[in-house]
Design a protein around this motif. Structure first.
Motif, PDB file in Angstrom:
ATOM      1  N   PRO A  49      39.853  53.983  -6.723  1.00  0.00           N
ATOM      2  CA  PRO A  49      40.506  53.208  -7.791  1.00  0.00           C
ATOM      3  C   PRO A  49      40.354  51.708  -7.539  1.00  0.00           C
ATOM      4  O   PRO A  49      40.521  51.236  -6.419  1.00  0.00           O
ATOM      5  CB  PRO A  49      41.973  53.632  -7.706  1.00  0.00           C
ATOM      6  N   GLY A  50      39.988  50.974  -8.584  1.00  0.00           N
ATOM      7  CA  GLY A  50      39.817  49.532  -8.489  1.00  0.00           C
ATOM      8  C   GLY A  50      38.502  49.089  -7.882  1.00  0.00           C
ATOM      9  O   GLY A  50      38.249  47.897  -7.728  1.00  0.00           O
ATOM     10  N   GLU A  51      37.615  50.020  -7.547  1.00  0.00           N
ATOM     11  CA  GLU A  51      36.357  49.681  -6.879  1.00  0.00           C
ATOM     12  C   GLU A  51      35.275  49.186  -7.845  1.00  0.00           C
ATOM     13  O   GLU A  51      34.367  48.459  -7.438  1.00  0.00           O
ATOM     14  CB  GLU A  51      35.850  50.902  -6.101  1.00  0.00           C
ATOM     15  N   ILE A  52      35.355  49.550  -9.100  1.00  0.00           N
ATOM     16  CA  ILE A  52      34.358  49.098 -10.075  1.00  0.00           C
ATOM     17  C   ILE A  52      34.561  47.617 -10.360  1.00  0.00           C
ATOM     18  O   ILE A  52      35.677  47.175 -10.646  1.00  0.00           O
ATOM     19  CB  ILE A  52      34.474  49.881 -11.400  1.00  0.00           C
ATOM     20  N   VAL A  53      33.488  46.852 -10.297  1.00  0.00           N
ATOM     21  CA  VAL A  53      33.520  45.433 -10.658  1.00  0.00           C
ATOM     22  C   VAL A  53      33.147  45.354 -12.135  1.00  0.00           C
ATOM     23  O   VAL A  53      31.971  45.371 -12.502  1.00  0.00           O
ATOM     24  CB  VAL A  53      32.545  44.607  -9.786  1.00  0.00           C
ATOM     25  N   TRP A  54      34.160  45.326 -12.995  1.00  0.00           N
ATOM     26  CA  TRP A  54      33.944  45.406 -14.432  1.00  0.00           C
ATOM     27  C   TRP A  54      33.273  44.172 -15.005  1.00  0.00           C
ATOM     28  O   TRP A  54      32.805  44.200 -16.140  1.00  0.00           O
ATOM     29  CB  TRP A  54      35.260  45.688 -15.145  1.00  0.00           C
ATOM     30  N   ASP A  55      33.193  43.078 -14.247  1.00  0.00           N
ATOM     31  CA  ASP A  55      32.553  41.860 -14.745  1.00  0.00           C
ATOM     32  C   ASP A  55      31.037  41.882 -14.586  1.00  0.00           C
ATOM     33  O   ASP A  55      30.352  41.021 -15.130  1.00  0.00           O
ATOM     34  CB  ASP A  55      33.121  40.635 -14.019  1.00  0.00           C
ATOM     35  N   LEU A 101      28.178  48.234 -18.346  1.00  0.00           N
ATOM     36  CA  LEU A 101      29.641  48.139 -18.277  1.00  0.00           C
ATOM     37  C   LEU A 101      30.274  47.389 -19.455  1.00  0.00           C
ATOM     38  O   LEU A 101      31.356  47.784 -19.902  1.00  0.00           O
ATOM     39  CB  LEU A 101      30.060  47.546 -16.938  1.00  0.00           C
ATOM     40  N   PRO A 102      29.651  46.334 -20.024  1.00  0.00           N
ATOM     41  CA  PRO A 102      30.270  45.713 -21.205  1.00  0.00           C
ATOM     42  C   PRO A 102      30.414  46.692 -22.376  1.00  0.00           C
ATOM     43  O   PRO A 102      31.421  46.669 -23.090  1.00  0.00           O
ATOM     44  CB  PRO A 102      29.323  44.557 -21.547  1.00  0.00           C
ATOM     45  N   ALA A 103      29.448  47.579 -22.559  1.00  0.00           N
ATOM     46  CA  ALA A 103      29.541  48.576 -23.639  1.00  0.00           C
ATOM     47  C   ALA A 103      30.662  49.574 -23.343  1.00  0.00           C
ATOM     48  O   ALA A 103      31.393  49.991 -24.251  1.00  0.00           O
ATOM     49  CB  ALA A 103      28.209  49.304 -23.803  1.00  0.00           C
ATOM     50  N   VAL A 104      30.814  49.952 -22.081  1.00  0.00           N
ATOM     51  CA  VAL A 104      31.887  50.874 -21.692  1.00  0.00           C
ATOM     52  C   VAL A 104      33.241  50.215 -21.951  1.00  0.00           C
ATOM     53  O   VAL A 104      34.142  50.823 -22.540  1.00  0.00           O
ATOM     54  CB  VAL A 104      31.753  51.294 -20.211  1.00  0.00           C
ATOM     55  N   LYS A 105      33.396  48.956 -21.533  1.00  0.00           N
ATOM     56  CA  LYS A 105      34.659  48.241 -21.756  1.00  0.00           C
ATOM     57  C   LYS A 105      34.971  48.109 -23.239  1.00  0.00           C
ATOM     58  O   LYS A 105      36.121  48.280 -23.650  1.00  0.00           O
ATOM     59  CB  LYS A 105      34.607  46.850 -21.115  1.00  0.00           C
TER      60      LYS A 105
END
Length: 130
Positions: A27-33, A81-85
């Motif tokens: 948990p929290g390991e993905i760097v969403w930026d 990741l931007p598309a996922v967000k």
């Protein structure tokens, strides 16, 4: 990020076939930026049966439209990741959408057929069809 990769198999027409690739992380390991998360396709995978899937873990299915390829990483596929967000934020606006934080997500679920399709597009683009 140090993800653990698993592939879940099931029988279809009496043949054992891969269904899902599970990309598990803390948990929290993905760097969403970051733009993309690249996953190697020639890694050692833990092999499981479909009925072994743990539905108690907060998971997110990755759509085929969120998968990408990169010429710089030929043995990988990427998750944009931007598309996922963007998809998650859209879902959050729906009335019965489950409430969760991005940091709560512990695994991505990718259909093997989607990975094959994206990788095939990469192979087909390398041919000259003139």
């Amino acid at each position: 990020m140090r993800a653990k990769l698993s592939v879940y198999f099931d029988y279809i027409e009496a043949e054992l076939v891969p269904l899902w690739m599970i990309i598990k992380f803390k948990p929290g390991e993905i760097v969403w930026d970051q733009e993309c998360l690249y996953i190697p396709i020639h890694s050692p995978f833990h092999r499981y049966n479909a009925e072994d899937f743990d539905d108690q873990i907060i998971s997110l299915s990755i759509a085929s439209t969120e998968l990408v390829i990169s010429p710089e990483r030929p043995s990988h596929f990427g998750i944009h990741l931007p598309a996922v967000k963007q998809r998650i934020n859209k879902l959050r606006g729906e009335k019965f959408a489950p409430q969760f934080l991005m940091e709560d997500i512990q695994q991505f679920v990718v259909q093997i057929g989607d990975v094959e399709e994206v990788l095939q597009m990469n192979v087909m683009s390398s041919f000259n069809w003139r």
